[in-house]
Design a protein around this motif. Structure first.
Motif, PDB file in Angstrom:
ATOM      1  N   THR A   1      -3.792   5.147   1.843  1.00 49.81           N
ATOM      2  CA  THR A   1      -2.280   5.010   2.016  1.00 49.81           C
ATOM      3  C   THR A   1      -1.698   6.354   2.227  1.00 49.81           C
ATOM      4  N   GLY A   2      -2.253   7.354   2.104  1.00 48.92           N
ATOM      5  CA  GLY A   2      -1.780   8.629   2.180  1.00 48.92           C
ATOM      6  C   GLY A   2      -1.109   8.911   3.616  1.00 48.92           C
TER       7      GLY A   2
ATOM      8  N   GLU B   1      -5.046   4.514  -4.312  1.00 50.23           N
ATOM      9  CA  GLU B   1      -4.334   5.154  -3.015  1.00 50.23           C
ATOM     10  C   GLU B   1      -5.423   5.772  -2.250  1.00 50.23           C
ATOM     11  N   ARG B   2      -6.414   6.624  -2.693  1.00 48.90           N
ATOM     12  CA  ARG B   2      -7.301   7.089  -2.021  1.00 48.90           C
ATOM     13  C   ARG B   2      -8.118   6.290  -1.182  1.00 48.90           C
TER      14      ARG B   2
ATOM     15  N   LYS C   1       0.986  -1.153   0.002  1.00 48.01           N
ATOM     16  CA  LYS C   1      -0.091  -0.032   0.003  1.00 48.01           C
ATOM     17  C   LYS C   1       0.918   1.141   0.021  1.00 48.01           C
TER      18      LYS C   1
ATOM     19  N   ILE D   1       2.352   1.948  -3.793  1.00 49.63           N
ATOM     20  CA  ILE D   1       1.529   1.956  -4.736  1.00 49.63           C
ATOM     21  C   ILE D   1       1.918   3.109  -5.786  1.00 49.63           C
ATOM     22  N   PRO D   2       2.428   4.261  -5.498  1.00 51.34           N
ATOM     23  CA  PRO D   2       2.720   5.195  -6.425  1.00 51.34           C
ATOM     24  C   PRO D   2       4.090   4.951  -7.242  1.00 51.34           C
TER      25      PRO D   2
ATOM     26  N   SER E   1      -4.240   4.384 -10.128  1.00 51.92           N
ATOM     27  CA  SER E   1      -3.476   4.172  -9.104  1.00 51.92           C
ATOM     28  C   SER E   1      -3.722   5.320  -7.757  1.00 51.92           C
ATOM     29  N   GLN E   2      -4.002   6.585  -8.507  1.00 54.25           N
ATOM     30  CA  GLN E   2      -4.453   7.710  -7.358  1.00 54.25           C
ATOM     31  C   GLN E   2      -5.651   7.332  -6.915  1.00 54.25           C
TER      32      GLN E   2
END
Length: 368
Positions: free
Chosen positions: A364-365, A359-360, A288, A291-292, A355-356
């Motif tokens: 994962t931020g 991620e949200r 996680k 991911i980017p 992917s963005q």
């Protein structure tokens, strides 16, 4: 006694000035926050004013949409999209037999559909594996043929966008688990396993993909026993997998190192084995986090499939170059490369946006 309803210590409301809110505030903060940024804003605006109208003039207003040959297109001052209309089947499907090109088209749609379905979280279960097995079997039957009344087509005749998607799909699908194993091996406490993984990762990352493709195409057959051959497309696919796996391994290793030590200690306190804590606790968190960068590796890998052109595999780029060899349609290289660039952009941009969103969705931020 005089009664009043107003609070004794009422504080007057203070609204921010108009220059700090709305569109004006956004421009002041993002475009004109300093003298240097102001100069860059004016310079960028000037370049856009010069470039955008000229680009639209060339691509749309003065473009030639229909033409019998290249001579008619050369008379126009804009783009010759008639060339793309004339050669689109060669560009998209390469040298695949003309009358059978519906087969790579269906295969391409099926591959894209399976990729989109794999991004749907509701399908992240055991049924996803049989879906891919059945889907890839259908793709293989369509592309090769030889059964169910389909004409047999050698993979040397495959080309264009379907071949690019096949290389990218198999490359990503096989490089990812191999890269995860390499990342775990590099962090292993067993010296032999760690040394092998470190040597492999550093060696592969230290050479360009072109050299691996050349070795797989030219050098590898020299080391095989006499009479034993490996298909050129398979050799290129193996080189792509080996190359991408090294970069995936380093990316995943960064995620593993970012996991707090307390997670490992907590897993040990629960009495979990190494593989249990890796599969259930450590690896999900590490993936996680990365991911980017992982998607960046996949995007780079998708674009790097165009390098197979140097060993004679008829991918999308080589198919586009072949379209330019027609004497009646020469001199339109800009149009054809804009066309295939748009295709690459659509796929790469879709991966980036997914992917963005993923991620949200997985939170994962890390807010600070």
């Amino acid at each position: 006694m005089i009664m009043t309803t107003e609070p004794i210590n009422a504080i007057p409301s203070r609204e921010p000035p108009a220059s700090q809110v709305g569109a004006v505030g956004w421009m002041r903060q993002n475009l004109f926050s300093s003298p240097f940024n102001s100069v860059l804003t004016f310079l960028s605006g000037w370049l856009l004013v010069i470039a955008v109208p000229a680009l639209f003039e060339w691509a749309f207003f003065q473009a030639k949409l229909t033409a019998a040959n290249g001579l008619e297109c050369h008379e126009a001052s804009g783009a010759c999209w008639a060339f793309i209309a004339e050669k689109h089947r060669l560009i998209l499907f390469g040298t695949y037999p003309f009358d059978e090109q519906w087969r790579p088209l269906v295969s391409m749609v099926l591959l894209v559909a399976m990729i989109v379905a794999s991004g749907w979280r509701r399908l992240w279960n055991i049924w996803l594996l049989p879906l891919w097995v059945v889907g890839l079997t259908v793709v293989a039957v369509l592309m090769w043929g030889g059964v169910f009344g389909l004409t047999y087509v050698e993979n040397t005749l495959w080309g264009g966008l379907p071949l690019t998607l096949i290389l990218a799909t198999f490359g990503i699908a096989l490089a990812f688990p191999f890269g995860v194993v390499l990342a775990l091996g590099r962090r292993s406490k067993l010296p032999a396993i760690k040394s092998i993984c470190v040597i492999y990762i550093e060696l592969i990352r230290g050479v360009p993909l072109i050299s691996l493709l050349f070795m797989s195409s030219v050098m590898l057959p020299l080391f095989l026993p006499e009479g034993l051959t490996i298909d050129k497309l398979l050799r290129a696919l193996i080189a792509i997998i080996l190359f991408a796996a090294a970069y995936v391994a380093e990316t995943v290793r960064g995620g593993l190192q970012a996991i707090p030590k307390g997670q490992y200690e907590g897993a040990d306190s629960l009495g979990l084995t190494y593989w249990q804590q890796t599969r259930l606790i450590i690896l999900p968190q590490a993936l996680k986090i990365v991911i980017p960068p992982l998607v960046s590796v996949f995007i780079a890998m998708f674009k790097d499939t165009s390098l197979v052109v140097i060993i004679g595999i008829f991918d999308l780029t080589l198919a586009a170059k072949a379209a330019l060899t027609d004497p009646a349609w020469q001199g339109f290289g800009v149009e054809v490369y804009v066309f295939i660039s748009a295709i690459y952009f659509v796929f790469c941009y879709s991966m980036s946006k997914y992917s963005q969103a993923l991620e949200r969705r997985l939170a994962t931020g890390h807010s600070r």
